[in-house]
Design an enzyme around this catalytic site. Structure first.
Site, PDB file in Angstrom:
ATOM      1  N   ARG A 163     -27.621  72.915 100.575  1.00 13.69           N
ATOM      2  CA  ARG A 163     -27.977  71.500 100.528  1.00 13.69           C
ATOM      3  C   ARG A 163     -26.923  70.806  99.692  1.00 13.69           C
ATOM      4  NH1 ARG A 163     -33.685  68.779  99.159  1.00 13.69           N
ATOM      5  NH2 ARG A 163     -33.922  69.335 101.345  1.00 13.69           N
ATOM      6  N   ARG A 174     -39.602  71.841  97.745  1.00 11.12           N
ATOM      7  CA  ARG A 174     -40.128  72.388  98.985  1.00 11.12           C
ATOM      8  C   ARG A 174     -39.117  73.256  99.725  1.00 11.12           C
ATOM      9  NH1 ARG A 174     -43.210  68.681  98.456  1.00 11.12           N
ATOM     10  NH2 ARG A 174     -41.368  67.457  98.051  1.00 11.12           N
ATOM     11  N   THR A 175     -37.978  72.666 100.049  1.00  9.94           N
ATOM     12  CA  THR A 175     -37.048  73.367 100.932  1.00  9.94           C
ATOM     13  C   THR A 175     -36.518  74.639 100.277  1.00  9.94           C
ATOM     14  OG1 THR A 175     -36.444  71.219 101.825  1.00  9.94           O
ATOM     15  CG2 THR A 175     -35.008  73.051 102.362  1.00  9.94           C
ATOM     16  N   LYS A 177     -18.467  73.319  85.736  1.00  6.37           N
ATOM     17  CA  LYS A 177     -17.161  73.572  85.116  1.00  6.37           C
ATOM     18  C   LYS A 177     -16.028  73.027  85.980  1.00  6.37           C
ATOM     19  CE  LYS A 177     -18.768  77.911  83.089  1.00  6.37           C
ATOM     20  NZ  LYS A 177     -18.674  79.370  83.257  1.00  6.37           N
ATOM     21  N   HIS A 181     -31.115  67.261 108.595  1.00  8.11           N
ATOM     22  CA  HIS A 181     -31.977  68.207 107.878  1.00  8.11           C
ATOM     23  C   HIS A 181     -32.714  68.995 108.971  1.00  8.11           C
ATOM     24  CE1 HIS A 181     -34.464  70.163 105.082  1.00  8.11           C
ATOM     25  NE2 HIS A 181     -35.000  69.155 104.422  1.00  8.11           N
TER      26      HIS A 181
END
Lengths: 306, 185
Positions: free
Chosen positions: A108, A58-59, A86, A136
């Protein structure tokens, strides 16, 4: 009134005026997504990087669509396909992205405070798309926008937030936002999932779903976040759902015109019964629609102009 | 000292709009496929008034839309202002429509350029015409109005303000020295 911030890191740092500005702007953006040609030239030539170190449908999609509808170039980087595998550190990744001159970085990360560190280090606007169990902000903004749209106001409403409060960044951001906007917030969940000092955030606390949702205007159900839990927080999902699943029986305790929200992804039958999630009380998909508008508003307010 | 002169009063505005309504009908030979789109905010009220007049004359109910051009402005990139803007609401298809765009003051023409870009994102109108209450000159783009209430030659340091009952509680057009005024045109 304009937004003078460089970054959007959390609802905690936003004033009521700033929240209202963002919501008003977002409301005007809803229309763009209903057009046949869903694009305006406002952010032409701007670049937005979506840097996602945690899973998201969604986000991430919402931010990407928001950027594209404003004509910004959006680039998605997910941890699994980047140089993070890496062994590159977050700081090095950010410095390298900065060197390519984007205008905004949406991040995020599983670590609380990661966006804040980035914001101090790079000159670009940083938008927090979820940092650990901390905040959030865009979710809380789209939730408040949806409540305002459906109920005409936020102030004075009774809102119950139910589930794993302790591990939920959605709950934290919403508690900051809703209390600032004058709502009465009630939280509920098993004792292990309620932070000890949550009362200090200005909310009422219950240990039972039934008590918490009595006469409320809004019920916000949270997903049980198995990925953020150490073992043994609760005995079983079955037991949890027996006591904390919102269903057609217990919802009658709330006001007749109660609305049910959920930040998604939903676990059908665990925290919310399918007939409630898909039923007439549910505004879950309105939340998703408004999410695009809120993110368009933030991009416009942060990087529209010089 | 603020210099302020009323160049049009309520009756003047109303007569101009009546004439424009007749001119719109004459030029388009009626109301077939005709629609009105007002530019926020002044143009919206003027479009609504024109619609009423057209309904009175022809007995038809024309579709009317509201356009906010903020997202199409060419100076967004150059300033740090992020103007608050309102909703655009065009609840009908513009394909093959004759669109009369309505604004209060025509000045540089940049607003109209933005408005035309926006309209074309909504469909392919058959034609776009422009109706304005005041044309104050000083064009910076090759744009002209089809229907003009009043030509008002002005200096660049003056500002022309259209006040309307719906938002200012009075119907008048004033021209004033621009020292304090922040009204946009």
């Amino acid at each position: 009134m304009k937004l003078t911030k460089k970054d959007i890191l959390g609802i905690k740092d936003l004033s009521v005026d700033e929240i209202n500005l963002i919501l008003d702007t977002a409301e005007s953006f809803i229309e763009v997504s209903t057009r046949e040609i869903k694009k305006v030239p406002t952010l032409r030539g701007k670049t937005v990087v979506n840097l996602f170190f945690e899973a998201s449908t969604r986000t991430r999609t919402s931010f990407e669509i928001a950027g594209k509808r404003l004509s910004a170039d959006t680039i998605n980087i997910s941890a699994t396909t980047s140089s993070v595998v890496k062994g590159e550190t977050l700081i090095d990744t950010a410095r390298n992205l900065e060197a390519m001159n984007p205008d905004a970085i949406v991040i995020r990360h599983s670590a609380a405070g990661a966006p804040h560190m980035l914001a101090r280090m790079v000159k670009q606007s940083i938008i927090n798309a979820g940092d650990g169990a901390h905040e959030h902000p865009t979710q809380a903004l789209l939730d408040m926008m949806t409540i305002r749209e459906k109920k005409g106001k936020v102030s004075g409403l009774k809102v119950a937030i139910v589930g794993d409060i302790a591990h939920s960044r959605v709950a934290r951001s919403n508690i900051y936002g809703l209390t600032k906007m004058g709502a009465h917030v009630i939280v509920a969940g098993p004792a292990m999932m309620i932070p000890k000092d949550v009362g200090r955030m200005g909310v009422a606390v219950h240990n039972s779903l039934e008590e918490a949702i009595k006469d409320v205007d809004i019920i916000m159900m949270l997903r049980i976040q198995l990925e953020r839990q150490q073992q043994n927080i609760f005995p079983s999902l079955r037991e949890y759902s027996r006591y904390f699943c919102l269903n057609r029986h217990n919802i009658k305790l709330a006001k007749e015109d109660v609305l049910v929200m959920h930040p998604g992804p939903i676990n059908r039958g665990i925290e919310i019964a399918p007939d409630i999630a898909d039923g007439p009380y549910s505004i879950i998909l309105d939340q998703v629609t408004n999410g695009v508008a809120v993110r368009m508003a933030l991009l416009y307010l942060l990087i529209g102009g010089q | 000292m603020e210099q302020k002169k009323v160049v049009m009063d309520a009756d003047g505005i109303d007569r101009s709009l009546t004439r424009i309504a007749y001119e719109i009908l004459e030029k388009n030979k009626g109301t077939d496929e005709l629609c009105l789109v007002g530019i926020r905010t002044g143009g919206v009220f003027l479009a609504e008034r024109l619609k009423k007049k057209l309904t009175k004359i022809e007995g038809v109910d024309l579709p009317i839309g509201i356009l906010d051009i903020t997202l199409y402005r060419d100076d967004l990139r150059l300033t740090n202002k992020k103007p608050l803007f309102g909703k655009t609401d065009i609840p009908f298809s513009l394909d093959n429509k004759k669109v009369v765009l309505v604004d209060d003051v025509l000045f540089t023409g940049r607003t109209i350029r933005a408005a035309m870009d926006a309209l074309i994102d909504f469909g392919r109108p058959k034609l776009i015409q422009l109706a304005v209450l005041i044309d104050r000159g000083h064009r910076e783009l090759p744009i002209r109005a089809d229907f003009v209430g009043k030509n008002l030659p002005s200096s660049l340091w003056e500002s022309v303000v259209v006040k309307l009952m719906e938002k200012n509680g009075v119907d008048e057009v004033v021209i004033q020295d621009d020292n304090q005024s922040t009204e946009h045109t």
